[in-house]
Write a protein that holds these residues in place. Structure first.
Motif, PDB file in Angstrom:
ATOM      1  N   ARG A   1     -16.235  15.747   9.969  1.00  0.00           N
ATOM      2  CA  ARG A   1     -17.954  16.725   9.317  1.00  0.00           C
ATOM      3  C   ARG A   1     -19.154  16.757  10.582  1.00  0.00           C
ATOM      4  NH1 ARG A   1     -22.169  12.989   9.742  1.00  0.00           N
ATOM      5  NH2 ARG A   1     -20.463  11.138  10.197  1.00  0.00           N
ATOM      6  N   GLU A   2     -18.661  15.775  11.727  1.00  0.00           N
ATOM      7  CA  GLU A   2     -19.286  16.035  12.986  1.00  0.00           C
ATOM      8  C   GLU A   2     -19.278  17.587  13.694  1.00  0.00           C
ATOM      9  OE1 GLU A   2     -17.426  13.093  12.542  1.00  0.00           O
ATOM     10  OE2 GLU A   2     -18.456  12.038  13.703  1.00  0.00           O
ATOM     11  N   LEU A   3     -17.665  17.963  13.041  1.00  0.00           N
ATOM     12  CA  LEU A   3     -17.862  18.836  13.801  1.00  0.00           C
ATOM     13  C   LEU A   3     -18.129  20.329  12.817  1.00  0.00           C
ATOM     14  CD1 LEU A   3     -16.425  21.218  15.826  1.00  0.00           C
ATOM     15  CD2 LEU A   3     -14.013  21.507  14.446  1.00  0.00           C
ATOM     16  N   ARG A   4     -18.193  19.835  11.792  1.00  0.00           N
ATOM     17  CA  ARG A   4     -18.584  21.447  10.783  1.00  0.00           C
ATOM     18  C   ARG A   4     -20.283  21.398  11.018  1.00  0.00           C
ATOM     19  NH1 ARG A   4     -14.935  18.378   6.849  1.00  0.00           N
ATOM     20  NH2 ARG A   4     -16.383  17.674   6.285  1.00  0.00           N
ATOM     21  N   GLU A   5     -20.587  20.124  11.142  1.00  0.00           N
ATOM     22  CA  GLU A   5     -21.663  20.097  11.144  1.00  0.00           C
ATOM     23  C   GLU A   5     -22.660  21.197  12.448  1.00  0.00           C
ATOM     24  OE1 GLU A   5     -23.108  15.992   8.586  1.00  0.00           O
ATOM     25  OE2 GLU A   5     -23.468  15.801  10.797  1.00  0.00           O
ATOM     26  N   ALA A   6     -22.014  20.399  13.718  1.00  0.00           N
ATOM     27  CA  ALA A   6     -21.998  20.946  15.276  1.00  0.00           C
ATOM     28  C   ALA A   6     -22.469  22.965  14.763  1.00  0.00           C
ATOM     29  CB  ALA A   6     -21.593  20.656  15.752  1.00  0.00           C
ATOM     30  N   MET A   7     -21.378  23.385  13.243  1.00  0.00           N
ATOM     31  CA  MET A   7     -21.034  24.967  13.897  1.00  0.00           C
ATOM     32  C   MET A   7     -22.521  25.346  13.105  1.00  0.00           C
ATOM     33  SD  MET A   7     -18.965  24.768  15.959  1.00  0.00           S
ATOM     34  CE  MET A   7     -17.303  25.897  16.106  1.00  0.00           C
ATOM     35  N   ASP A   8     -22.833  26.825  13.651  1.00  0.00           N
ATOM     36  CA  ASP A   8     -23.540  27.534  12.708  1.00  0.00           C
ATOM     37  C   ASP A   8     -23.274  28.345  11.403  1.00  0.00           C
ATOM     38  OD1 ASP A   8     -25.996  27.266  14.962  1.00  0.00           O
ATOM     39  OD2 ASP A   8     -24.622  28.902  15.840  1.00  0.00           O
ATOM     40  N   THR A   9     -21.519  28.247  11.940  1.00  0.00           N
ATOM     41  CA  THR A   9     -21.076  29.113  10.495  1.00  0.00           C
ATOM     42  C   THR A   9     -19.925  27.963   9.988  1.00  0.00           C
ATOM     43  OG1 THR A   9     -22.243  31.238  10.915  1.00  0.00           O
ATOM     44  CG2 THR A   9     -19.885  30.796   9.239  1.00  0.00           C
ATOM     45  N   VAL A  10     -19.671  27.742   9.361  1.00  0.00           N
ATOM     46  CA  VAL A  10     -18.597  27.862   8.573  1.00  0.00           C
ATOM     47  C   VAL A  10     -18.177  27.970   7.044  1.00  0.00           C
ATOM     48  CG1 VAL A  10     -17.281  25.210   7.597  1.00  0.00           C
ATOM     49  CG2 VAL A  10     -19.142  25.226  10.102  1.00  0.00           C
ATOM     50  N   SER A  11     -16.774  27.844   7.590  1.00  0.00           N
ATOM     51  CA  SER A  11     -15.953  29.367   6.631  1.00  0.00           C
ATOM     52  C   SER A  11     -14.522  28.420   6.473  1.00  0.00           C
ATOM     53  CB  SER A  11     -15.830  30.948   6.919  1.00  0.00           C
ATOM     54  OG  SER A  11     -16.718  31.189   6.366  1.00  0.00           O
ATOM     55  N   ASP A  12     -14.503  28.093   4.579  1.00  0.00           N
ATOM     56  CA  ASP A  12     -13.783  27.347   3.998  1.00  0.00           C
ATOM     57  C   ASP A  12     -12.663  28.138   3.312  1.00  0.00           C
ATOM     58  OD1 ASP A  12     -12.077  25.210   3.087  1.00  0.00           O
ATOM     59  OD2 ASP A  12     -13.446  23.846   2.367  1.00  0.00           O
ATOM     60  N   VAL A  13     -11.328  28.572   3.819  1.00  0.00           N
ATOM     61  CA  VAL A  13     -10.612  29.535   3.495  1.00  0.00           C
ATOM     62  C   VAL A  13      -9.450  28.725   2.392  1.00  0.00           C
ATOM     63  CG1 VAL A  13      -8.275  30.960   3.613  1.00  0.00           C
ATOM     64  CG2 VAL A  13     -11.032  30.881   5.208  1.00  0.00           C
ATOM     65  N   LYS A  14      -9.762  29.412   0.975  1.00  0.00           N
ATOM     66  CA  LYS A  14      -9.489  28.236  -0.066  1.00  0.00           C
ATOM     67  C   LYS A  14      -8.378  28.807  -0.386  1.00  0.00           C
ATOM     68  CE  LYS A  14      -9.872  27.389  -4.545  1.00  0.00           C
ATOM     69  NZ  LYS A  14     -10.951  27.430  -6.042  1.00  0.00           N
ATOM     70  N   ASN A  15      -6.902  28.248   0.083  1.00  0.00           N
ATOM     71  CA  ASN A  15      -5.903  28.431  -0.656  1.00  0.00           C
ATOM     72  C   ASN A  15      -5.316  28.612  -2.449  1.00  0.00           C
ATOM     73  OD1 ASN A  15      -2.426  29.094  -0.245  1.00  0.00           O
ATOM     74  ND2 ASN A  15      -2.379  26.946  -1.442  1.00  0.00           N
ATOM     75  N   ILE A  16      -5.433  29.844  -3.051  1.00  0.00           N
ATOM     76  CA  ILE A  16      -4.819  30.052  -3.947  1.00  0.00           C
ATOM     77  C   ILE A  16      -3.664  30.281  -4.601  1.00  0.00           C
ATOM     78  CG2 ILE A  16      -5.044  31.426  -5.873  1.00  0.00           C
ATOM     79  CD1 ILE A  16      -8.058  30.503  -5.415  1.00  0.00           C
ATOM     80  N   LYS A  17      -2.992  30.859  -3.554  1.00  0.00           N
ATOM     81  CA  LYS A  17      -1.200  30.523  -3.671  1.00  0.00           C
ATOM     82  C   LYS A  17      -0.582  31.159  -2.067  1.00  0.00           C
ATOM     83  CE  LYS A  17      -0.028  34.516  -6.671  1.00  0.00           C
ATOM     84  NZ  LYS A  17       0.723  34.930  -7.837  1.00  0.00           N
ATOM     85  N   HIS A  18       0.354  30.556  -1.999  1.00  0.00           N
ATOM     86  CA  HIS A  18       0.620  31.371  -0.543  1.00  0.00           C
ATOM     87  C   HIS A  18       2.454  32.169  -1.135  1.00  0.00           C
ATOM     88  CE1 HIS A  18       1.669  31.858   3.549  1.00  0.00           C
ATOM     89  NE2 HIS A  18       0.914  32.254   3.391  1.00  0.00           N
ATOM     90  N   ALA A  19       2.643  33.002  -0.476  1.00  0.00           N
ATOM     91  CA  ALA A  19       3.819  33.662  -0.790  1.00  0.00           C
ATOM     92  C   ALA A  19       5.305  32.636  -0.465  1.00  0.00           C
ATOM     93  CB  ALA A  19       3.845  35.157   0.198  1.00  0.00           C
ATOM     94  N   TYR A  20       4.928  31.588   0.670  1.00  0.00           N
ATOM     95  CA  TYR A  20       5.508  31.039   1.604  1.00  0.00           C
ATOM     96  C   TYR A  20       6.011  29.872   0.555  1.00  0.00           C
ATOM     97  CZ  TYR A  20       6.308  26.273   3.716  1.00  0.00           C
ATOM     98  OH  TYR A  20       6.050  24.619   3.851  1.00  0.00           O
ATOM     99  N   LYS A  21       5.420  29.328  -0.710  1.00  0.00           N
ATOM    100  CA  LYS A  21       5.350  28.212  -1.819  1.00  0.00           C
ATOM    101  C   LYS A  21       6.675  29.770  -2.592  1.00  0.00           C
ATOM    102  CE  LYS A  21       3.594  24.816  -1.214  1.00  0.00           C
ATOM    103  NZ  LYS A  21       2.361  24.514  -1.348  1.00  0.00           N
ATOM    104  N   SER A  22       6.679  30.506  -3.069  1.00  0.00           N
ATOM    105  CA  SER A  22       7.702  31.136  -3.605  1.00  0.00           C
ATOM    106  C   SER A  22       9.118  31.195  -3.387  1.00  0.00           C
ATOM    107  CB  SER A  22       7.106  32.675  -4.691  1.00  0.00           C
ATOM    108  OG  SER A  22       6.390  32.896  -4.664  1.00  0.00           O
ATOM    109  N   GLY A  23       8.844  31.004  -1.888  1.00  0.00           N
ATOM    110  CA  GLY A  23      10.030  31.023  -0.928  1.00  0.00           C
ATOM    111  C   GLY A  23      10.144  32.588  -0.053  1.00  0.00           C
ATOM    112  N   ILE A  24       9.263  33.080   0.422  1.00  0.00           N
ATOM    113  CA  ILE A  24       9.266  34.927   0.471  1.00  0.00           C
ATOM    114  C   ILE A  24       9.124  34.679   2.343  1.00  0.00           C
ATOM    115  CG2 ILE A  24       8.225  36.584   0.711  1.00  0.00           C
ATOM    116  CD1 ILE A  24       7.279  36.631  -1.720  1.00  0.00           C
ATOM    117  N   LYS A  25       9.842  34.504   2.811  1.00  0.00           N
ATOM    118  CA  LYS A  25       9.936  33.793   4.936  1.00  0.00           C
ATOM    119  C   LYS A  25       8.446  34.628   5.436  1.00  0.00           C
ATOM    120  CE  LYS A  25      12.774  33.867   7.660  1.00  0.00           C
ATOM    121  NZ  LYS A  25      14.041  34.549   7.771  1.00  0.00           N
TER     122      LYS A  25
END
Ligand code: ATP
Ligand code: MG
Length: 203
Positions: free
Chosen positions: A172-196
């Motif tokens: 939390r402290e780091l998030r508060e100290a920064m001007d811009t915070v973007s949270d990249v959300k995982n919807i899905k990742h190719a790796y989970k389907s076994g793609i290298k």
């Protein structure tokens, strides 16, 4: 006025209102200084976004410093490119790989402290327009680096210097100290389907 014209008129009215809103928000932002950006979250795109901004800065002939915590043991396209073509970019890699690979806590702490020395120097260097501290958050998560020490260095950096920190968590402290915070959300990742992992995409 036919239906089409009426639709066009309504669209124009809506866009004018929108433009007024955007313009006044832009006008209200008047402070000229470097920004600190945290790119976090579980989705893919944190480090690659940071390097996107590196290329933006270089496009204005700005000076860039990059420190990669954890990474360096594995190859990556962006680092290959910098080493081959961008000798003016200051680059330092911790180079120990992931903690579950090193399995040596004391050595990891020593490596993270030595890497922080380089990062701290960059955060004191007013000639650097942009500093990237890639995967720094893990050093805080594992308590390899003191949180207050890191946050103070971030807050006390030169006014004109922008900073990008990447990595999951960080607290939390780091998030508060920064001007811009973007949270990249995982919807899905190719790796989970076994793609290298693909060169040029993932590394
Ligand atoms: P990138 O470097 O592609 O922008 P990132 O910085 O957001 O990714 P990291 O946690 O640093 O993510 O992971 C780097 C590597 O792990 C990349 O190869 C990336 O594709 C992969 N990766 C990212 N997110 C996920 C995820 N949710 N599940 C599995 N692998 C992931
Ligand atoms: Mg990353």
């Amino acid at each position: 006025m036919n239906d089409q014209q009426e639709e066009q008129r309504q669209h124009k009215e809506k866009m004018q209102a929108q433009k007024k809103k955007v313009d006044s928000a832009i006008k209200a932002a008047q402070i000229e200084r470097g920004v600190s950006i945290l790119l976090t979250g579980n989705g893919k795109g944190k480090t690659s976004s940071a390097f996107g901004m590196v290329f933006r800065a270089l496009g204005y002939k700005q000076k860039v410093g990059i420190v990669q915590f954890i990474k360096g043991a594995q190859e990556s396209g962006e680092i290959n490119f910098i080493k081959d073509h961008l000798p003016d970019v200051e680059l330092f890699q911790m180079g120990t790989g992931f903690t579950w690979n090193t399995q040596d806590k004391a050595a990891d702490i020593r490596a993270s402290e030595a890497t922080w020395q380089v990062a701290e120097k960059m955060l004191n260097d007013a000639t650097l327009n942009l500093v990237v501290l890639d995967e720094l958050t893990y050093m805080l998560g594992y308590q390899y680096l003191d949180r207050d020490m890191v946050i103070n260095a971030i807050k006390n950096r030169p006014t004109e210097q922008s900073l990008i920190v990447t990595g999951r968590g960080g607290g939390r402290e780091l998030r508060e100290a920064m001007d811009t915070v973007s949270d990249v959300k995982n919807i899905k990742h190719a790796y989970k389907s076994g793609i290298k992992a693909r060169k040029g995409v993932d590394c």
